[in-house]
Design a protein around this motif. Structure first.
Motif, PDB file in Angstrom:
ATOM      1  N   HIS A 198       0.836  -1.121  -0.095  1.00 26.71           N
ATOM      2  CA  HIS A 198      -0.162  -0.162  -0.096  1.00 26.71           C
ATOM      3  C   HIS A 198       0.894   1.327  -0.017  1.00 26.71           C
ATOM      4  N   SER A 229       0.638   3.808   1.707  1.00 22.53           N
ATOM      5  CA  SER A 229       1.048   4.433   2.855  1.00 22.53           C
ATOM      6  C   SER A 229       2.511   3.973   3.408  1.00 22.53           C
ATOM      7  N   TYR A 230       2.941   2.873   3.085  1.00 22.04           N
ATOM      8  CA  TYR A 230       4.300   2.070   3.241  1.00 22.04           C
ATOM      9  C   TYR A 230       5.345   2.971   2.330  1.00 22.04           C
ATOM     10  N   GLY A 233       3.789   7.212   2.223  1.00 20.99           N
ATOM     11  CA  GLY A 233       2.738   7.802   3.352  1.00 20.99           C
ATOM     12  C   GLY A 233       3.477   7.852   4.845  1.00 20.99           C
ATOM     13  N   ASN A 234       2.531   7.957   5.837  1.00 18.30           N
ATOM     14  CA  ASN A 234       2.907   8.190   7.283  1.00 18.30           C
ATOM     15  C   ASN A 234       3.127   6.808   8.156  1.00 18.30           C
ATOM     16  N   LYS A 235       3.146   5.886   7.482  1.00 23.47           N
ATOM     17  CA  LYS A 235       3.411   4.673   8.336  1.00 23.47           C
ATOM     18  C   LYS A 235       4.907   4.646   9.116  1.00 23.47           C
ATOM     19  N   LYS A 247       7.750   0.502   7.135  1.00 21.40           N
ATOM     20  CA  LYS A 247       8.062   0.975   5.911  1.00 21.40           C
ATOM     21  C   LYS A 247       9.210  -0.151   5.527  1.00 21.40           C
TER      22      LYS A 247
END
Length: 476
Positions: free
Chosen positions: A71, A73-74, A77-79, A84
């Motif tokens: 995804h 977000s990894y 994004g902000n993971k 990550k």
């Protein structure tokens, strides 16, 4: 069976091994085109963890992760950083035969002395070990450059840049020259009138020129071109789809600029005429100052409009384009050559079908004034992998003089990318070594070794007139 990534990686003959280990391996690195952030070098930044050093800003890795079902977000994004990295480690085993697999493990070996293969079971150990090492003073970004024997770096800078960090580094006396390169793409990009006029406001402030006319634009850009030269710049760079060489008149260009300055969109013909006029003007300034000009051709950028809106450019949504390069490129170079205003020029292509085109094009304008005046640049972007490098090297060998080639660059935003030079050098040594052992080249290791060292370092030093660089190794 050979061991994975051992000291003879990519070197399949004894002669190739000697060429690499005795001639190429210890050569310093001249990185004459990259995207390293000067602010991080000026601050001598240290990364908090391996994710920050490795995954931030690396769209090569993001593309692989997305393709592996990870995804966004990894990726951007902000993971959390560890999560990550965990997703990257889960992706690496699926990158077999992609250059990322080689680069990943070369970087682990060369920077961190980690010889373990990265996968989900080793991820935590590798992350913790490398993150701990990154906290030490030996892993600041300046020491990462020193560790890789980097002799000089050219960053990529917009004309509006203040160059304050280059100035700071020079004032401090940092022993590795960090030089700017003039990248005026935004001043040419009239595709979007709103964004273009916003850029002109920035350019006007930077140059202290009120930009109302085309001549004002030239005055502002000339001001910045002079400013860059005063700060050690001797290289320009253009990242464009294709060379523009349409016919135009001064009256037409003045009217076209007035139209877009008023916020109106240009027709395709007007767009091309404007880019043709400005590209020619910029090239003449490069010639006047004795700069080297670089043209990166053939990228089809920002193909995913949804993700462009969400993430912006340079986030991994570009591909190889199929632009018709030959006729316009010949016209452009001929216009400059006909006025005796053709600067040293490096041409890079992104479409491998254009290899032979560029390899023969450079021969049209190598006039004997300088060895290798017009260069077919190293395999670029999607092509800076084993197959792409070999194809570029073979095309240049068959139709030009590989011995006069200025060699490899990183074109990277990562301080961990310098093993790409090693990768390139191993490939060069393998090509020469194979042909010596097959009887296609003479068994004259001192001469071939000299040619290898020239490609690795000395050709670039001489081509760019960077005589202030110490010749840090003697030719064997």
């Amino acid at each position: 069976m050979k061991k994975f990534l051992d000291e003879h990686f990519l070197l399949n003959t004894a002669t190739a091994q000697r060429l690499y280990h005795e001639y190429a391996k210890e050569m310093p690195v001249i990185d004459y085109h990259c995207h390293l952030p000067p602010v991080q070098i000026a601050a001598d930044m240290q990364f908090e963890n391996l994710t920050q050093a490795w995954l931030y800003g690396d769209h090569y890795k993001w593309r692989a992760m997305r393709t592996n079902g990870v995804h966004e977000s990894y990726c951007t994004g902000n993971k959390p950083d560890w999560e990550k990295f965990e997703q990257w480690a889960a992706t690496v085993p699926y990158t077999l035969r992609n250059p990322l697999y080689h680069w990943t493990h070369l970087e682990l070996q060369r920077y961190f002395d980690v010889n373990e293969v990265l996968n989900p079971s080793s991820a935590a150990r590798i992350y913790d070990e490398c993150t701990e090492k990154l906290q030490g003073p030996d892993f600041s970004v300046r020491n990462l450059l020193r560790k890789m024997k980097v002799a000089l770096v050219c960053t990529t800078d917009d004309p509006v840049d203040t160059l304050e960090y280059h100035q700071q580094l020079k004032k401090e006396g940092f022993e590795i020259p960090i030089l700017p390169a003039f990248r005026p793409d935004a001043s040419m990009n009239v595709d979007d009138p709103v964004k273009y006029n916003q850029y002109l406001e920035k350019l006007g402030k930077a140059s202290d020129v009120t930009i109302n006319t085309y001549q004002d634009l030239l005055d502002a850009l000339r001001n910045r071109h002079d400013f860059f030269a005063a700060n050690g710049c001797s290289v320009s760079d253009h990242g464009i789809e294709e060379i523009y060489a349409d016919d135009f008149t001064g009256t037409e260009i003045a009217a076209i600029f007035k139209k877009i300055r008023g916020g109106a969109a240009l027709s395709r013909e007007e767009n091309r005429k404007f880019k043709s006029a400005l590209l020619l003007e910029l090239a003449e300034w490069d010639w006047e100052k004795g700069w080297v000009q670089q043209y990166h051709l053939g990228a089809l950028r920002n193909n995913n409009s949804r993700m462009l809106r969400q993430l912006g450019p340079d986030t991994g949504w570009d591909s190889i384009g199929d632009f018709s390069q030959a006729r316009a490129l010949a016209r452009f170079l001929d216009r400059l050559d006909g006025q005796d205003k053709l600067a040293k020029t490096i041409l890079y292509n992104l479409n491998p079908s254009d290899n032979e085109l560029l390899a023969t094009m450079i021969g049209n304008f190598n006039d004997g004034s300088v060895a290798g005046k017009v260069q077919f640049g190293s395999a670029w972007w999607f092509l800076d992998q084993k197959d792409g490098m070999i194809k570029q090297l073979n095309a240049l060998s068959n139709m030009g003089l590989l011995s006069r080639f200025v060699g490899m660059l990183t074109d990277s935003r990562s301080f961990l990318s310098y093993p790409r030079h090693e990768y390139f050098r191993r490939i060069v040594c393998e090509l020469f070594g194979q042909e010596i052992e097959s009887g296609e080249l003479p068994d004259d290791l001192p001469w071939v070794g000299k040619v290898v060292q020239d490609i690795c370092y000395f050709n670039a030093q001489q081509y760019f007139n960077w005589q202030f660089l110490e010749q840090q190794v003697a030719i064997s």
